[in-house]
Design a protein around this motif. Structure first.
Motif, PDB file in Angstrom:
ATOM      1  N   VAL A 309      28.871  -3.177   6.389  1.00  0.00           N
ATOM      2  CA  VAL A 309      28.399  -2.703   5.085  1.00  0.00           C
ATOM      3  C   VAL A 309      28.449  -3.818   4.057  1.00  0.00           C
ATOM      4  O   VAL A 309      27.563  -3.939   3.205  1.00  0.00           O
ATOM      5  CB  VAL A 309      29.231  -1.494   4.617  1.00  0.00           C
ATOM      6  CG1 VAL A 309      28.809  -1.057   3.221  1.00  0.00           C
ATOM      7  CG2 VAL A 309      29.075  -0.338   5.603  1.00  0.00           C
ATOM      8  N   GLY A 310      29.489  -4.644   4.101  1.00  0.00           N
ATOM      9  CA  GLY A 310      29.630  -5.726   3.127  1.00  0.00           C
ATOM     10  C   GLY A 310      30.859  -5.597   2.274  1.00  0.00           C
ATOM     11  O   GLY A 310      31.325  -6.564   1.677  1.00  0.00           O
ATOM     12  N   GLY A 311      31.416  -4.401   2.194  1.00  0.00           N
ATOM     13  CA  GLY A 311      32.633  -4.151   1.432  1.00  0.00           C
ATOM     14  C   GLY A 311      33.277  -2.876   1.918  1.00  0.00           C
ATOM     15  O   GLY A 311      32.773  -2.214   2.831  1.00  0.00           O
ATOM     16  N   ASN A 312      34.396  -2.515   1.331  1.00  0.00           N
ATOM     17  CA  ASN A 312      35.020  -1.224   1.638  1.00  0.00           C
ATOM     18  C   ASN A 312      34.211  -0.104   0.996  1.00  0.00           C
ATOM     19  O   ASN A 312      33.511  -0.325   0.010  1.00  0.00           O
ATOM     20  CB  ASN A 312      36.454  -1.199   1.127  1.00  0.00           C
ATOM     21  CG  ASN A 312      37.298  -2.333   1.686  1.00  0.00           C
ATOM     22  OD1 ASN A 312      37.724  -3.195   0.934  1.00  0.00           O
ATOM     23  ND2 ASN A 312      37.525  -2.345   2.980  1.00  0.00           N
ATOM     24  N   THR A 313      34.319   1.103   1.551  1.00  0.00           N
ATOM     25  CA  THR A 313      33.397   2.171   1.168  1.00  0.00           C
ATOM     26  C   THR A 313      34.125   3.463   0.822  1.00  0.00           C
ATOM     27  O   THR A 313      35.314   3.616   1.084  1.00  0.00           O
ATOM     28  CB  THR A 313      32.422   2.460   2.317  1.00  0.00           C
ATOM     29  OG1 THR A 313      33.167   2.927   3.448  1.00  0.00           O
ATOM     30  CG2 THR A 313      31.644   1.213   2.710  1.00  0.00           C
ATOM     31  N   ASP A 314      33.359   4.399   0.243  1.00  0.00           N
ATOM     32  CA  ASP A 314      33.892   5.739  -0.012  1.00  0.00           C
ATOM     33  C   ASP A 314      32.815   6.771   0.295  1.00  0.00           C
ATOM     34  O   ASP A 314      32.687   7.222   1.409  1.00  0.00           O
ATOM     35  CB  ASP A 314      34.389   5.857  -1.456  1.00  0.00           C
ATOM     36  CG  ASP A 314      35.343   7.036  -1.622  1.00  0.00           C
ATOM     37  OD1 ASP A 314      35.063   8.096  -1.042  1.00  0.00           O
ATOM     38  OD2 ASP A 314      36.354   6.922  -2.326  1.00  0.00           O
ATOM     39  N   GLY A 315      31.985   7.150  -0.692  1.00  0.00           N
ATOM     40  CA  GLY A 315      31.004   8.206  -0.479  1.00  0.00           C
ATOM     41  C   GLY A 315      29.685   7.702   0.084  1.00  0.00           C
ATOM     42  O   GLY A 315      29.317   6.543  -0.094  1.00  0.00           O
ATOM     43  N   ILE A 316      28.958   8.601   0.777  1.00  0.00           N
ATOM     44  CA  ILE A 316      27.628   8.268   1.287  1.00  0.00           C
ATOM     45  C   ILE A 316      26.715   9.479   1.128  1.00  0.00           C
ATOM     46  O   ILE A 316      27.166  10.619   1.049  1.00  0.00           O
ATOM     47  CB  ILE A 316      27.651   7.816   2.772  1.00  0.00           C
ATOM     48  CG1 ILE A 316      28.140   8.936   3.693  1.00  0.00           C
ATOM     49  CG2 ILE A 316      28.523   6.590   2.932  1.00  0.00           C
ATOM     50  CD1 ILE A 316      28.119   8.551   5.170  1.00  0.00           C
ATOM     51  N   VAL A 317      25.395   9.206   1.079  1.00  0.00           N
ATOM     52  CA  VAL A 317      24.408  10.274   0.990  1.00  0.00           C
ATOM     53  C   VAL A 317      23.109   9.767   1.609  1.00  0.00           C
ATOM     54  O   VAL A 317      22.866   8.556   1.667  1.00  0.00           O
ATOM     55  CB  VAL A 317      24.177  10.704  -0.487  1.00  0.00           C
ATOM     56  CG1 VAL A 317      23.371   9.675  -1.263  1.00  0.00           C
ATOM     57  CG2 VAL A 317      23.506  12.073  -0.578  1.00  0.00           C
ATOM     58  N   VAL A 318      22.282  10.683   2.086  1.00  0.00           N
ATOM     59  CA  VAL A 318      20.979  10.353   2.655  1.00  0.00           C
ATOM     60  C   VAL A 318      19.903  10.976   1.782  1.00  0.00           C
ATOM     61  O   VAL A 318      20.029  12.133   1.362  1.00  0.00           O
ATOM     62  CB  VAL A 318      20.855  10.876   4.107  1.00  0.00           C
ATOM     63  CG1 VAL A 318      19.475  10.592   4.672  1.00  0.00           C
ATOM     64  CG2 VAL A 318      21.928  10.240   4.992  1.00  0.00           C
TER      65      VAL A 318
END
Length: 404
Positions: A309-318
């Motif tokens: 991804v390139g960094g740490n993450t939290d939420g996602i949506v499509v």
């Protein structure tokens, strides 16, 4: 000299990559701070004056956010730092642009009571889903509240609530597929047509050996199954630390959060997820997840690695086109993944964003996400009266068809 030259070249390459990422984000749509709130209030809204903020606002940061078909906003204020908030699930009046966030407990204050029946009352909601097709809200109750070492019996559950009436349509118990002491029921993705839901268990309360897993819920049978239990693609990546604004999150007590954000493709055939204490995104066909006789080996063999991804993450949506958007807490922005080109890129970023969390879509298609400096609140470094709970907007409606 060789060592010095190598270091110089390495720093130059890092600077070039950072510049490239910034330029890439700058060439796309710009983030705009859509709403900014000084704390919270559950007092009745008034157009003439700001209501008094809730005294414990600093301990109830806004985390989850979703909109119904009419654009009404719903938010979660999880009871992870304190159990004192009047509600953990509320409607948000987005017409107000100043003062505290104006909240109305949903479906009621009584339904959010921590001293109510643990099997029926909403005690601690982080992840939820607003079902525009059926007119429902699917709320994941983690069960435990701040100060409790484990969830009371029956408190871990999903309540499906009718948006119009506030009545509970269905209750799905989760004690049989989640651990009352070690689970951390984080997010939910719902196939509205098939009425099947998927829940991410980050297992943070059992760190460093997180009890991660996916929970599959079939509304018709009212049954829940746990799959991919402790699978490496859902687990904290060894050696990975979480960074925000250039600093490690909770140094000396590292954040160990497994699978977090999950999202479904528009046709419901693909489930995506990311790991916060990790670096990559993954996907799996939902057909194999829905097969009750699928083995763990068959499930594992169906997982696809989508890349870093390139960094740490939290939420996602499509979105309606099937593109995946991921909040990047390290670079303070949004990463886009295209299933067609298989490209992953930083789409937009802003240094004023502090821990981008839940991503949601407005009825017109634009993206909105919460930014409440959650890492700083949980570390106790935000002083009461200085909290800011922001909603950021990424205008993409002109680039994509309307969201479903």
């Amino acid at each position: 000299m060789l060592h010095r030259s190598f270091l110089t070249a390495a720093f130059a390459l890092a600077a070039l990559l950072a510049l490239s990422q910034t330029a890439s984000a700058a060439s796309g749509p710009r983030l705009e701070r859509w709403r900014s709130y000084a704390g919270l209030s559950w007092q009745p809204s008034s157009d003439s004056a700001n209501p008094a903020p809730f005294a414990g606002s600093v301990d109830a940061p806004i985390a989850g956010l979703h909109f119904d078909a009419n654009g009404t906003a719903y938010v979660s204020t999880p009871r992870l730092i304190s159990a004192g908030a009047p509600a953990t699930l509320s409607k948000l009046d987005t017409r107000a642009r100043t003062g505290p966030a104006r909240l109305t407990a949903f479906p009621s204050v009584q339904a959010n009571a921590i001293d109510g029946d643990p099997q029926q009352s909403l005690r601690n909601v982080l992840g939820f889903h607003v079902d525009r097709r059926n007119g429902w809200l699917w709320a994941v109750d983690m069960g435990f509240i701040a100060g409790e070492p484990e969830a009371p019996e029956g408190a871990q559950k999903v309540l499906v609530i009718d948006l119009a009436s506030g009545r509970t349509v269905k209750r799905i118990p989760l004690d049989g597929v989640a651990d009352r002491r070690g689970s951390f029921l984080n997010d939910i993705a719902v196939d509205e047509r098939r009425r099947v839901a998927y829940i991410s268990d980050s297992g943070m309360r059992s760190a460093p050996h997180n009890m991660v897993g996916l929970i599959v819920i079939d509304l018709a049978s009212n049954r829940a199954r746990r799959v991919l239990d402790k699978h490496p693609t859902l687990q904290v990546e060894p050696g990975v630390k979480v960074f925000s604004h250039g600093s490690e999150v909770w140094p000396g007590n590292s954040l160990l959060l497994g699978i977090n954000g999950i999202a479904l493709s528009p046709d419901g055939r693909t489930l995506y997820w990311t790991v916060t204490t990790g670096t990559r995104a993954h996907a799996i066909p939902t057909a194999v997840l829905r097969k009750t006789d699928a083995t763990e080996a068959q499930l594992a063999a169906s997982i696809r690695d989508l890349g870093a991804v390139g960094g740490n993450t939290d939420g996602i949506v499509v979105d309606a086109q099937g593109d995946l958007y991921i909040t990047d807490v390290t670079r303070n922005g949004i990463v886009k993944y295209s299933p067609r080109s298989k490209a992953m890129s930083l789409m937009a970023a802003d240094e004023r964003v502090r821990w981008p969390d839940t991503l949601s879509t407005l009825p017109g298609g634009d993206l909105v996400f919460t930014s409440s400096a959650l890492n700083e609140h949980f570390a106790g470094s935000v002083k009461g009266g200085e909290e800011r709970y922001d909603l950021w907007r990424l205008p993409v409606a002109g680039r994509n068809a309307k969201a479903r």
